[in-house]
Enzyme design. Structure first.
Site, PDB file in Angstrom:
ATOM      1  N   HIS A 153       5.905  -6.275   6.346  1.00  0.00           N
ATOM      2  CA  HIS A 153       7.134  -5.680   6.860  1.00  0.00           C
ATOM      3  C   HIS A 153       6.836  -4.196   7.091  1.00  0.00           C
ATOM      4  O   HIS A 153       6.137  -3.559   6.293  1.00  0.00           O
ATOM      5  CB  HIS A 153       8.287  -5.847   5.872  1.00  0.00           C
ATOM      6  CG  HIS A 153       8.949  -7.181   5.965  1.00  0.00           C
ATOM      7  ND1 HIS A 153       9.654  -7.740   4.921  1.00  0.00           N
ATOM      8  CD2 HIS A 153       9.029  -8.082   6.982  1.00  0.00           C
ATOM      9  CE1 HIS A 153      10.134  -8.912   5.289  1.00  0.00           C
ATOM     10  NE2 HIS A 153       9.758  -9.149   6.537  1.00  0.00           N
ATOM     11  N   ASP A 197       8.318  -1.430   6.690  1.00  0.00           N
ATOM     12  CA  ASP A 197       8.630  -0.424   5.677  1.00  0.00           C
ATOM     13  C   ASP A 197       7.620  -0.413   4.534  1.00  0.00           C
ATOM     14  O   ASP A 197       7.775   0.342   3.581  1.00  0.00           O
ATOM     15  CB  ASP A 197      10.059  -0.599   5.148  1.00  0.00           C
ATOM     16  CG  ASP A 197      10.302  -1.950   4.507  1.00  0.00           C
ATOM     17  OD1 ASP A 197       9.779  -2.959   5.015  1.00  0.00           O
ATOM     18  OD2 ASP A 197      11.041  -2.007   3.502  1.00  0.00           O
ATOM     19  N   HIS A 198       6.559  -1.196   4.665  1.00  0.00           N
ATOM     20  CA  HIS A 198       5.484  -1.180   3.669  1.00  0.00           C
ATOM     21  C   HIS A 198       4.129  -0.794   4.271  1.00  0.00           C
ATOM     22  O   HIS A 198       3.173  -0.621   3.528  1.00  0.00           O
ATOM     23  CB  HIS A 198       5.385  -2.542   2.979  1.00  0.00           C
ATOM     24  CG  HIS A 198       6.547  -2.817   2.093  1.00  0.00           C
ATOM     25  ND1 HIS A 198       6.508  -2.661   0.734  1.00  0.00           N
ATOM     26  CD2 HIS A 198       7.816  -3.202   2.389  1.00  0.00           C
ATOM     27  CE1 HIS A 198       7.686  -2.948   0.219  1.00  0.00           C
ATOM     28  NE2 HIS A 198       8.498  -3.280   1.205  1.00  0.00           N
ATOM     29  N   HIS A 242       9.220 -13.848  -0.673  1.00  0.00           N
ATOM     30  CA  HIS A 242       9.850 -12.860   0.194  1.00  0.00           C
ATOM     31  C   HIS A 242       9.983 -13.512   1.568  1.00  0.00           C
ATOM     32  O   HIS A 242       9.559 -14.644   1.753  1.00  0.00           O
ATOM     33  CB  HIS A 242       8.982 -11.595   0.229  1.00  0.00           C
ATOM     34  CG  HIS A 242       9.654 -10.382   0.769  1.00  0.00           C
ATOM     35  ND1 HIS A 242      10.938 -10.014   0.443  1.00  0.00           N
ATOM     36  CD2 HIS A 242       9.209  -9.426   1.625  1.00  0.00           C
ATOM     37  CE1 HIS A 242      11.241  -8.896   1.068  1.00  0.00           C
ATOM     38  NE2 HIS A 242      10.216  -8.521   1.795  1.00  0.00           N
ATOM     39  N   HIS A 254       2.844  -6.623   1.807  1.00  0.00           N
ATOM     40  CA  HIS A 254       3.223  -7.538   2.881  1.00  0.00           C
ATOM     41  C   HIS A 254       3.401  -6.747   4.174  1.00  0.00           C
ATOM     42  O   HIS A 254       3.364  -5.521   4.181  1.00  0.00           O
ATOM     43  CB  HIS A 254       4.481  -8.330   2.521  1.00  0.00           C
ATOM     44  CG  HIS A 254       5.714  -7.511   2.357  1.00  0.00           C
ATOM     45  ND1 HIS A 254       5.911  -6.675   1.276  1.00  0.00           N
ATOM     46  CD2 HIS A 254       6.829  -7.403   3.135  1.00  0.00           C
ATOM     47  CE1 HIS A 254       7.090  -6.093   1.389  1.00  0.00           C
ATOM     48  NE2 HIS A 254       7.657  -6.504   2.512  1.00  0.00           N
TER      49      HIS A 254
END
Length: 194
Positions: free
Chosen positions: A64, A66-67, A142, A62
């Protein structure tokens, strides 16, 4: 089968001491696949001696940060290393739009091609397929559209012991049938169960 999952990071958006943000590398049959690519992923790859030559596909669950914030660093460094193999990034369709300006600015002279292969986050579908493996999306709940990834190894042909081939004097046709799981009938009519 020789499969290995290396956890480069499993932390959340704010990494803590000794726990980096999300990224994993799944290695199987001399191929490696990255799942998510957080900031710091490149450092962890170097620290854990991950072979980059076998990494040709990155799956982003996804969008976000931090990914996926580590992607530009990984792509750029692969270029500095004079990589020649194509890199495929499987992600939400918006990732290409977000990352392309960075590639145009920072990675003008890449020695390899980057392909964005989008998937529909709310749909279960096969997004990678080769002779030994498929990767399928699993829609997840999510804050933003998100998918997990199911890696499925395809069944391989059976192995036949060489001494049995010689003992039964098997030809190519019989060997291929046995490898596919069929039984063998000797010339005397005896059934040899697979």
């Amino acid at each position: 089968m020789n499969a290995q999952l290396t956890i480069l990071g499993s932390g959340s958006a704010v990494p803590s001491y000794g726990r980096f943000s999300a990224s994993q590398v799944f290695s199987i049959r001399d191929k490696s696949f990255m799942i998510d690519c957080a900031d710091g992923t490149l450092f962890r790859m170097r620290q854990m001696a991950i072979k980059t030559t076998r990494l040709n596909h990155i799956f982003i669950s996804h969008l976000h940060g931090d990914h996926c914030f580590g992607l530009i660093a990984v792509i750029s460094t692969f270029g500095l290393m004079k990589r020649t193999a194509d890199l495929h990034i499987h992600a939400h369709p918006d990732l290409a739009m977000l990352l392309q300006p960075q590639l145009d600015y920072y990675c003008k002279d890449l020695t390899y091609k980057v392909y964005f292969e989008s998937y529909v986050p709310g749909k279960n579908e096969i997004i990678y397929d080769d002779k030994s493996l498929t990767v399928e999306t699993i829609p997840l709940r999510h804050g933003v559209p998100t998918c997990g990834f199911l890696f499925k190894e395809k069944p391989q042909l059976l192995h036949i012991k060489r001494d049995m081939i010689d003992f039964y004097q098997l030809g190519v046709k019989e060997i291929n049938a046995l490898k596919e799981g069929k039984d063998y009938h000797t010339t005397e009519g005896e059934l040899i169960a697979n």
